[in-house]
Design a protein around this motif. Structure first.
Motif, PDB file in Angstrom:
ATOM      1  N   TYR A  95       0.968  -1.232   0.055  1.00  0.00           N
ATOM      2  CA  TYR A  95       0.216   0.148   0.276  1.00  0.00           C
ATOM      3  C   TYR A  95       0.837   1.385   0.226  1.00  0.00           C
ATOM      4  O   TYR A  95       0.409   2.393  -0.611  1.00  0.00           O
ATOM      5  CB  TYR A  95      -0.937  -0.226   1.220  1.00  0.00           C
ATOM      6  N   ALA A  96       1.967   1.307   0.614  1.00  0.00           N
ATOM      7  CA  ALA A  96       2.957   2.375   0.582  1.00  0.00           C
ATOM      8  C   ALA A  96       3.256   2.617  -0.730  1.00  0.00           C
ATOM      9  O   ALA A  96       3.602   3.798  -1.305  1.00  0.00           O
ATOM     10  CB  ALA A  96       4.133   2.112   1.545  1.00  0.00           C
ATOM     11  N   ASP A 310       0.087  -0.645  15.984  1.00  0.00           N
ATOM     12  CA  ASP A 310       0.109   0.172  17.233  1.00  0.00           C
ATOM     13  C   ASP A 310       0.808   1.387  16.678  1.00  0.00           C
ATOM     14  O   ASP A 310       1.890   1.402  16.033  1.00  0.00           O
ATOM     15  CB  ASP A 310       1.015  -0.569  18.331  1.00  0.00           C
ATOM     16  N   PHE A 311       0.118   2.426  17.097  1.00  0.00           N
ATOM     17  CA  PHE A 311       0.580   3.877  16.563  1.00  0.00           C
ATOM     18  C   PHE A 311       1.983   3.941  17.154  1.00  0.00           C
ATOM     19  O   PHE A 311       2.796   5.006  16.494  1.00  0.00           O
ATOM     20  CB  PHE A 311      -0.349   4.923  16.851  1.00  0.00           C
ATOM     21  N   PHE A 316       5.356   2.734  12.275  1.00  0.00           N
ATOM     22  CA  PHE A 316       4.179   2.793  11.767  1.00  0.00           C
ATOM     23  C   PHE A 316       3.816   4.135  10.919  1.00  0.00           C
ATOM     24  O   PHE A 316       4.596   5.023  10.687  1.00  0.00           O
ATOM     25  CB  PHE A 316       3.488   3.374  13.096  1.00  0.00           C
ATOM     26  N   ASP A 317       3.217   3.588   9.762  1.00  0.00           N
ATOM     27  CA  ASP A 317       2.978   4.573   8.643  1.00  0.00           C
ATOM     28  C   ASP A 317       1.470   4.838   8.710  1.00  0.00           C
ATOM     29  O   ASP A 317       0.587   4.180   8.419  1.00  0.00           O
ATOM     30  CB  ASP A 317       3.222   3.844   7.339  1.00  0.00           C
ATOM     31  N   PRO A 318       1.276   6.327   9.133  1.00  0.00           N
ATOM     32  CA  PRO A 318      -0.136   6.668   9.205  1.00  0.00           C
ATOM     33  C   PRO A 318      -0.921   6.699   8.026  1.00  0.00           C
ATOM     34  O   PRO A 318      -2.130   6.534   7.850  1.00  0.00           O
ATOM     35  CB  PRO A 318       0.177   8.118   9.771  1.00  0.00           C
ATOM     36  N   GLU A 319      -0.175   6.628   6.494  1.00  0.00           N
ATOM     37  CA  GLU A 319      -0.892   6.545   5.498  1.00  0.00           C
ATOM     38  C   GLU A 319      -1.500   5.032   5.058  1.00  0.00           C
ATOM     39  O   GLU A 319      -2.473   4.818   4.531  1.00  0.00           O
ATOM     40  CB  GLU A 319       0.133   7.054   4.328  1.00  0.00           C
TER      41      GLU A 319
END
Length: 325
Positions: A95-96, A310-311, A316-319
């Motif tokens: 997805y990235a 987990d944030f 962690f990639d917020p996108e």
């Protein structure tokens, strides 16, 4: 203006990159399983007929009438490197990768529309992600086989699950071994053409199906050409990317050979050599991934702390909503 219009028309025209014909895919799968050493997942020998007979099953998931399946599956069969040369390193997340493509599309859509039109997931491909996803599913099902063995249970069901996942993995690795699956020139030469290579889309099928069938390719033809085991250590995603690069580097050789007689001469030793080398490379890579998966399955699953979801995970990639692999 006319030159741009021609280029745009070529870029926009639909062209579908299908896999090696069934013969080559089945040969790659059988040869890989035959090459598994006694320390590897030898249980797969019992499923060799099922796996080889089903070698092109993933292509059946790409029909126009099954739109949801098609839009997910189509990109899994190609890796058109020229389209994402701007992207270094390659993200470790499907997805990235898709998000990066779209961001680049937004950047160039006005200044370079001919390139932008193919700067999307369908026209770049997601083959290494599909291969890695299938590979890790193989690890999981092999763990289940080991658990059944340890408890004295029946291994038949997890073995069947594993054989199905090997069909998927074998198909994507087989596709990656075919040089035309690793270039925008998958179905005829695109763009500037100083060497006057064919723009005929049928080059793909003439090479991988018609010629392969004409020479009657068998596992025996490539058994001695399969390289010694590799990839016992190191990052598998990096190894898959290297495998695809090696194959893509042979793309122009396909076009050079096509100029002779369009792959009409089954006695052409140079074309035969390329087919043997590429199918042997696919079999070696598949064998190595199956053996590495078997070794990985003997270890407890790695504990990832904090969770990829987990944030607080530093990767962690917020996108995408997750840390990458």
């Amino acid at each position: 203006m006319r030159r741009f219009a021609l280029a745009a028309a070529l870029l926009l025209a639909p062209a579908v990159a299908h896999a090696w014909g069934h013969t080559a895919h089945a040969v790659i799968d059988r040869a890989a399983i035959q090459a598994i050493p006694e320390t590897g997942p030898t249980f797969l020998r019992r499923y060799a007929d099922y796996i080889a007979t089903s070698a092109t099953l993933p292509d059946s998931w790409r029909g126009d009438s099954e739109g949801f399946s098609k839009i997910e599956e189509d990109p899994n069969h190609g890796w058109f490197r020229e389209q994402f040369a701007f992207l270094k390193p390659i993200p470790r997340s499907r997805y990235a990768f898709v998000i990066a493509l779209y961001k680049h599309y937004e950047t160039i859509k006005d200044s370079d529309p001919a390139t932008a039109v193919r700067t999307n997931v369908r026209w770049t491909g997601t083959l290494p992600y599909a291969a890695m996803e299938a590979y890790e599913r193989v690890i999981v099902c092999m763990r289940a086989i080991r658990a059944a063995q340890a408890s004295g249970g029946d291994t038949a069901v997890p073995e069947q699950h594993c054989a199905f996942d090997v069909i998927r993995l074998g198909h994507y690795i087989g596709d990656g071994a075919q040089p035309l699956h690793d270039s925008v020139n998958s179905d005829g030469w695109l763009g500037p053409n100083p060497n006057n290579y064919t723009r005929d889309r049928s080059i793909h099928g003439r090479f991988e199906s018609r010629f392969v069938d004409a020479i009657g390719l068998t596992p025996a033809d490539i058994a001695s050409r399969i390289a010694a085991p590799a990839h016992e250590q190191g990052d598998m995603f990096t190894a898959v990317l290297g495998f695809l690069d090696q194959s893509g580097d042979r793309m122009e050789r396909v076009y050079q050979l096509e100029k002779r007689d369009g792959f009409a001469n089954a006695a052409d030793q140079d074309v035969r050599a390329l087919v043997y080398e590429r199918t042997a490379a696919g079999a070696a890579m598949l064998r190595d991934m199956l053996c590495r998966a078997w070794a990985e399955s003997a270890r407890p699953p790695a504990k990832v702390t904090p969770s990829p979801l987990d944030f607080s995970n530093p990767k962690f990639d917020p996108e995408t909503g997750s840390a990458p692999a």
